[in-house]
Write a protein that holds these residues in place. Structure first.
Motif, PDB file in Angstrom:
ATOM      1  N   ASP A 389       7.417  68.953  92.914  1.00 38.60           N
ATOM      2  CA  ASP A 389       5.964  69.298  93.802  1.00 38.60           C
ATOM      3  C   ASP A 389       4.906  69.328  92.709  1.00 38.60           C
ATOM      4  N   THR A 390       3.680  69.064  92.432  1.00 41.03           N
ATOM      5  CA  THR A 390       2.428  69.097  92.244  1.00 41.03           C
ATOM      6  C   THR A 390       2.105  70.199  91.751  1.00 41.03           C
ATOM      7  N   GLU A 391       2.460  71.219  92.453  1.00 42.02           N
ATOM      8  CA  GLU A 391       1.519  72.805  92.746  1.00 42.02           C
ATOM      9  C   GLU A 391       2.745  73.461  91.639  1.00 42.02           C
ATOM     10  N   GLN A 392       4.413  72.564  90.823  1.00 39.93           N
ATOM     11  CA  GLN A 392       5.115  73.516  90.243  1.00 39.93           C
ATOM     12  C   GLN A 392       4.480  73.707  88.366  1.00 39.93           C
ATOM     13  N   LEU A 393       4.698  74.934  88.371  1.00 40.29           N
ATOM     14  CA  LEU A 393       4.593  75.551  87.121  1.00 40.29           C
ATOM     15  C   LEU A 393       5.538  75.232  86.035  1.00 40.29           C
ATOM     16  N   ILE A 394       4.962  75.581  85.345  1.00 34.48           N
ATOM     17  CA  ILE A 394       6.285  74.902  84.149  1.00 34.48           C
ATOM     18  C   ILE A 394       7.082  76.508  83.720  1.00 34.48           C
ATOM     19  N   THR A 395       7.931  77.096  83.613  1.00 27.24           N
ATOM     20  CA  THR A 395       8.769  78.133  82.787  1.00 27.24           C
ATOM     21  C   THR A 395       9.309  77.953  81.235  1.00 27.24           C
ATOM     22  N   ALA A 396       9.802  79.442  81.211  1.00 25.82           N
ATOM     23  CA  ALA A 396      10.058  79.770  79.909  1.00 25.82           C
ATOM     24  C   ALA A 396      11.166  79.218  79.953  1.00 25.82           C
ATOM     25  N   GLU A 397      11.797  78.864  80.328  1.00 24.18           N
ATOM     26  CA  GLU A 397      13.835  78.075  80.991  1.00 24.18           C
ATOM     27  C   GLU A 397      13.431  76.469  80.527  1.00 24.18           C
ATOM     28  N   ASP A 398      11.924  75.700  80.759  1.00 24.32           N
ATOM     29  CA  ASP A 398      11.605  74.704  80.972  1.00 24.32           C
ATOM     30  C   ASP A 398      11.742  74.259  79.049  1.00 24.32           C
ATOM     31  N   LEU A 399      11.299  75.328  78.459  1.00 20.23           N
ATOM     32  CA  LEU A 399      10.684  74.904  76.713  1.00 20.23           C
ATOM     33  C   LEU A 399      12.094  74.910  76.140  1.00 20.23           C
ATOM     34  N   LEU A 400      12.591  73.586  75.919  1.00 16.05           N
ATOM     35  CA  LEU A 400      13.330  73.152  74.413  1.00 16.05           C
ATOM     36  C   LEU A 400      12.902  73.802  73.122  1.00 16.05           C
ATOM     37  N   ALA A 401      14.228  74.538  72.344  1.00 17.10           N
ATOM     38  CA  ALA A 401      13.728  75.353  71.155  1.00 17.10           C
ATOM     39  C   ALA A 401      12.759  76.158  71.594  1.00 17.10           C
ATOM     40  N   GLY A 402      12.545  76.383  72.322  1.00 19.91           N
ATOM     41  CA  GLY A 402      11.511  77.371  72.632  1.00 19.91           C
ATOM     42  C   GLY A 402      10.160  77.164  72.724  1.00 19.91           C
ATOM     43  N   ARG A 403       9.155  75.631  72.595  1.00 18.61           N
ATOM     44  CA  ARG A 403       8.130  75.343  72.210  1.00 18.61           C
ATOM     45  C   ARG A 403       8.300  73.878  72.849  1.00 18.61           C
ATOM     46  N   TRP A 404       8.738  73.073  73.398  1.00 19.59           N
ATOM     47  CA  TRP A 404       8.421  71.452  73.572  1.00 19.59           C
ATOM     48  C   TRP A 404       9.107  70.840  74.584  1.00 19.59           C
ATOM     49  N   LEU A 405       8.489  70.560  75.486  1.00 20.91           N
ATOM     50  CA  LEU A 405       8.941  68.948  76.658  1.00 20.91           C
ATOM     51  C   LEU A 405       8.229  67.910  76.763  1.00 20.91           C
ATOM     52  N   ILE A 406       9.652  67.580  77.216  1.00 23.61           N
ATOM     53  CA  ILE A 406       9.732  66.247  77.125  1.00 23.61           C
ATOM     54  C   ILE A 406       8.838  64.870  79.142  1.00 23.61           C
ATOM     55  N   LEU A 407       7.738  64.553  78.382  1.00 25.91           N
ATOM     56  CA  LEU A 407       7.346  64.658  79.637  1.00 25.91           C
ATOM     57  C   LEU A 407       8.110  62.574  79.923  1.00 25.91           C
ATOM     58  N   ARG A 408       7.699  62.055  80.687  1.00 25.34           N
ATOM     59  CA  ARG A 408       7.959  60.853  81.131  1.00 25.34           C
ATOM     60  C   ARG A 408       7.785  60.395  82.339  1.00 25.34           C
ATOM     61  N   ARG A 409       7.274  59.110  82.581  1.00 26.83           N
ATOM     62  CA  ARG A 409       6.875  57.928  83.892  1.00 26.83           C
ATOM     63  C   ARG A 409       7.422  57.519  84.428  1.00 26.83           C
ATOM     64  N   GLY A 410       8.253  56.815  85.034  1.00 32.36           N
ATOM     65  CA  GLY A 410       9.119  55.751  84.912  1.00 32.36           C
ATOM     66  C   GLY A 410      10.212  55.725  84.104  1.00 32.36           C
ATOM     67  N   LYS A 411      10.610  54.508  84.234  1.00 32.82           N
ATOM     68  CA  LYS A 411      11.670  54.976  83.267  1.00 32.82           C
ATOM     69  C   LYS A 411      11.946  54.856  81.164  1.00 32.82           C
ATOM     70  N   LYS A 412      10.406  54.235  80.745  1.00 37.17           N
ATOM     71  CA  LYS A 412       9.438  54.125  79.357  1.00 37.17           C
ATOM     72  C   LYS A 412       8.733  54.491  79.007  1.00 37.17           C
ATOM     73  N   THR A 413       8.221  55.794  79.674  1.00 38.13           N
ATOM     74  CA  THR A 413       7.002  56.552  79.374  1.00 38.13           C
ATOM     75  C   THR A 413       7.001  57.301  79.154  1.00 38.13           C
ATOM     76  N   VAL A 414       7.364  57.488  78.199  1.00 41.19           N
ATOM     77  CA  VAL A 414       7.485  58.723  77.501  1.00 41.19           C
ATOM     78  C   VAL A 414       6.734  59.629  76.324  1.00 41.19           C
ATOM     79  N   GLY A 415       6.552  60.591  76.350  1.00 35.76           N
ATOM     80  CA  GLY A 415       5.885  61.651  75.933  1.00 35.76           C
ATOM     81  C   GLY A 415       5.987  63.554  75.712  1.00 35.76           C
TER      82      GLY A 415
END
Length: 422
Positions: A389-415
């Motif tokens: 969903d292009t309108e998906q919001l980030i939630t508090a449960e998404d935050l790793l250790a309460g602070r980080w998010l891991i984003l990926r495009r395809g299999k190899k592009t990670v940020g």
């Protein structure tokens, strides 16, 4: 040839030695005392130092007993660099580094038993010398002409070299004589750039003690393009996990070039010749499997850090690329992992932003419109979960250790992004 020397030769750990046949016979005649020195020019050892410790480990396996010298006095002076004069560190800082390096080197070799290594500090004998004693008893045995012929000195003559750095070779030669007198030390080992210092020490012992001692140096490790091994874009690969994390350390060796990985395995791994030759065959026939790189990275991380740290590093790498559960990683491992992939700040107010915002901020896509396209095409992931969903919001449960998010495009592009509330 002596078995220890034969093994060092096969592992590519001998660049030069003063008299190979005489040294071989000397080692065959019974256990010897050897020494290798480490100057405290930083708070930690790095990969180059580890090469020297692998030589020490080989000598211990062969029944010989090493001395590990931490240069409390030579560290105050500094071995001449080819690029220019060293900055002298404060005395108290050097003392702290002496303690730190002494603790580090002790972790990589046996300190107990018949072959137990012994720590020594050259400040103990150098600090007792007066200037007159130094000039009369040591300086008298050194020819200025020969000192000027040393490669590093010759390169510095045009730009200038202080008497302090010029005289470093005298201090290192004194170390060899003191260790010969006190412990019967008859072999000094070191890196190839120490060859001039080591041979000067061999000659000094011969002149003043009428004794035959030996020197052996290892080649400088390089990458396939000839540049120095042990450097990354972010700097030196250290043995202290606070300076180079176990995750970054494991990744560094995992990325070793096919053309050099077997060379590195021979130097740093305790695997047998048969095992290494089997891995060399796999590099030739199945390079895409990267088995040799995994063996190198695992062996090195086990040695320098621990099996547990290596497992955490491999779990983190797998999780970052969608092959594991990010939620099981502890905060320390996560912090090092996101630092390696490149973590960006994402500012937000009271309300959490859209996933589209995080994708663009992380750099895995160039813009928010590109993020929407990636979602529509089924190639966008938040913490390894596909975003639909292009309108998906980030939630508090998404935050790793309460602070980080891991984003990926395809299999190899990670940020990664770190959420910062304004």
């Amino acid at each position: 040839m002596n078995k220890v020397l034969e093994d060092l030769e096969w592992r590519g750990l001998i660049a030069e030695s003063t008299d190979r046949e005489a040294l071989s016979a000397h080692m065959d005649a019974g256990p010897i005392r050897s020494y290798v020195g480490f100057d405290p020019t930083a708070a930690s050892l790095h990969i180059g130092h580890l090469t020297q410790l692998m030589v020490v480990r080989a000598l211990q396996r062969g029944g010989h007993r090493p001395l590990l010298l931490v240069g409390g006095s030579t560290g105050l002076i500094g071995d001449p660099k080819q690029t220019g004069e060293r900055v002298m560190n404060p005395v108290e800082t050097v003392r702290e580094w002496v303690e730190s390096l002494g603790e580090q080197v002790s972790r990589f070799v046996e300190m107990d038993g018949p072959q137990g290594a012994q720590l020594v500090n050259n400040f103990d004998w150098t600090s007792r010398l007066s200037a007159l004693d130094f000039l009369r008893d040591i300086g008298k045995h050194f020819s200025v002409n020969r000192m000027l012929d040393r490669d590093v000195v010759a390169r510095r003559l045009d730009s200038g070299i202080s008497y302090t750095e010029f005289s470093y070779v005298l201090l290192q030669s004194l170390d060899y004589r003191e260790l010969y007198r006190e412990y019967g030390c008859t072999l000094q080992t070191g890196a190839q750039d120490q060859w001039g210092n080591i041979t000067a020490g061999v000659d000094f012992v011969r002149r003043t003690e009428q004794a035959t001692v030996h020197g052996l140096v290892t080649p400088l490790l390089t990458k396939a393009d000839g540049t120095k091994f042990g450097k990354t874009e972010s700097g030196t690969v250290w043995l202290d996990k606070e300076l180079t994390s176990p995750y970054a350390f494991h990744q560094f060796f995992l990325n070793a070039e096919d053309a050099k990985v077997i060379d590195y395995l021979k130097v740093f791994s305790s695997r047998s010749r048969d095992e290494i030759e089997e891995l060399a065959h796999k590099v030739e026939t199945e390079p895409f499997r990267r088995e040799a790189q995994r063996a190198l990275a695992d062996d090195m991380t086990d040695l320098v850090h621990s099996v547990e740290e290596r497992r955490a590093a491999t779990e983190a790498a797998a999780a970052l690329f969608g092959r594991g559960d990010l939620a099981v990683l502890d905060e320390s491992t996560l912090r090092h992992a996101v630092a390696e992939v490149g973590v960006q700040d994402l500012e937000c107010g009271a309300e959490l932003p859209l996933v589209v915002d995080a994708l663009a901020a992380s750099g895995v896509v160039p813009s928010k419109s590109a993020a929407r396209r990636a979602i529509d095409e089924g190639g966008a992931y938040l913490n390894n979960t596909k975003v639909t969903d292009t309108e998906q919001l980030i939630t508090a449960e998404d935050l790793l250790a309460g602070r980080w998010l891991i984003l990926r495009r395809g299999k190899k592009t990670v940020g990664a992004v770190e959420l910062r509330r304004s």
